[in-house]
Scaffold this motif. Structure first.
Motif, PDB file in Angstrom:
ATOM      1  N   SER A 182      76.633  17.755   1.378  1.00  0.00           N
ATOM      2  CA  SER A 182      77.755  17.855   2.304  1.00  0.00           C
ATOM      3  C   SER A 182      77.814  16.637   3.226  1.00  0.00           C
ATOM      4  O   SER A 182      78.894  16.075   3.459  1.00  0.00           O
ATOM      5  CB  SER A 182      77.615  19.133   3.128  1.00  0.00           C
ATOM      6  N   PHE A 183      76.656  16.236   3.740  1.00  0.00           N
ATOM      7  CA  PHE A 183      76.601  15.073   4.631  1.00  0.00           C
ATOM      8  C   PHE A 183      77.025  13.803   3.901  1.00  0.00           C
ATOM      9  O   PHE A 183      77.781  12.988   4.433  1.00  0.00           O
ATOM     10  CB  PHE A 183      75.181  14.921   5.197  1.00  0.00           C
ATOM     11  N   ILE A 184      76.554  13.652   2.665  1.00  0.00           N
ATOM     12  CA  ILE A 184      76.905  12.467   1.873  1.00  0.00           C
ATOM     13  C   ILE A 184      78.399  12.447   1.571  1.00  0.00           C
ATOM     14  O   ILE A 184      79.048  11.403   1.665  1.00  0.00           O
ATOM     15  CB  ILE A 184      76.080  12.422   0.572  1.00  0.00           C
ATOM     16  N   LYS A 185      78.946  13.595   1.249  1.00  0.00           N
ATOM     17  CA  LYS A 185      80.373  13.679   0.949  1.00  0.00           C
ATOM     18  C   LYS A 185      81.205  13.331   2.186  1.00  0.00           C
ATOM     19  O   LYS A 185      82.207  12.634   2.115  1.00  0.00           O
ATOM     20  CB  LYS A 185      80.721  15.090   0.475  1.00  0.00           C
ATOM     21  N   LYS A 186      80.765  13.809   3.335  1.00  0.00           N
ATOM     22  CA  LYS A 186      81.472  13.570   4.599  1.00  0.00           C
ATOM     23  C   LYS A 186      81.450  12.087   4.982  1.00  0.00           C
ATOM     24  O   LYS A 186      82.465  11.514   5.384  1.00  0.00           O
ATOM     25  CB  LYS A 186      80.823  14.410   5.705  1.00  0.00           C
ATOM     26  N   LYS A 187      80.292  11.444   4.866  1.00  0.00           N
ATOM     27  CA  LYS A 187      80.134  10.047   5.289  1.00  0.00           C
ATOM     28  C   LYS A 187      80.529   9.036   4.217  1.00  0.00           C
ATOM     29  O   LYS A 187      80.780   7.879   4.533  1.00  0.00           O
ATOM     30  CB  LYS A 187      78.670   9.777   5.691  1.00  0.00           C
TER      31      LYS A 187
END
Length: 125
Positions: A77-82
């Motif tokens: 989720s963090f990778i997708k967001k950033k």
């Protein structure tokens, strides 16, 4: 340039300045220093193999309770967001570590703590 040395003779000051080494510790000083209780416990955990057994138990319990999958989802989720190219491993560690530590089930912590206590009682430092 010649300067007086400690033995009363004259020495070349340029040679003395070129030697940059640390003084060697006295053997007697190292023998007098005893390891702390924490260091002795850590040595016992490693030498007995108990540390590795506890780490393996922790891995198993975290997989069983779904913690590992939860952390993997948080990372994704963090990778997708950033954005994939804008995230480093350090970024992930910085963001995920507090969440990961806080979400370890109390039952897993209690089991590990009990195993540590049992081990410490058996070696009786």
């Amino acid at each position: 340039m010649l300067v007086p040395c400690s033995d009363g003779k004259f020495c070349n000051s340029q040679l003395r300045k070129s030697v940059n080494r640390l003084s060697t510790p006295d053997v007697e000083e190292n023998q007098d220093k005893k390891p702390s209780l924490q260091e002795r416990i850590n040595i016992q955990f490693i030498e007995s193999g108990e540390k590795e057994r506890l780490m393996e138990l922790l891995r198993e319990r975290l997989i069983e309770c779904g913690w590992k999958d939860e952390m993997k989802a948080l990372c994704r989720s963090f990778i997708k967001k950033k954005g994939r190219n804008n995230v480093t491993v350090d970024d992930l560690v910085h963001v995920i570590t507090p969440k990961g530590r806080a979400s370890i089930p109390d039952s897993v912590k209690a089991e590990l703590l009990q195993r540590i206590r049992t081990f410490l009682m058996s070696v009786a430092l």
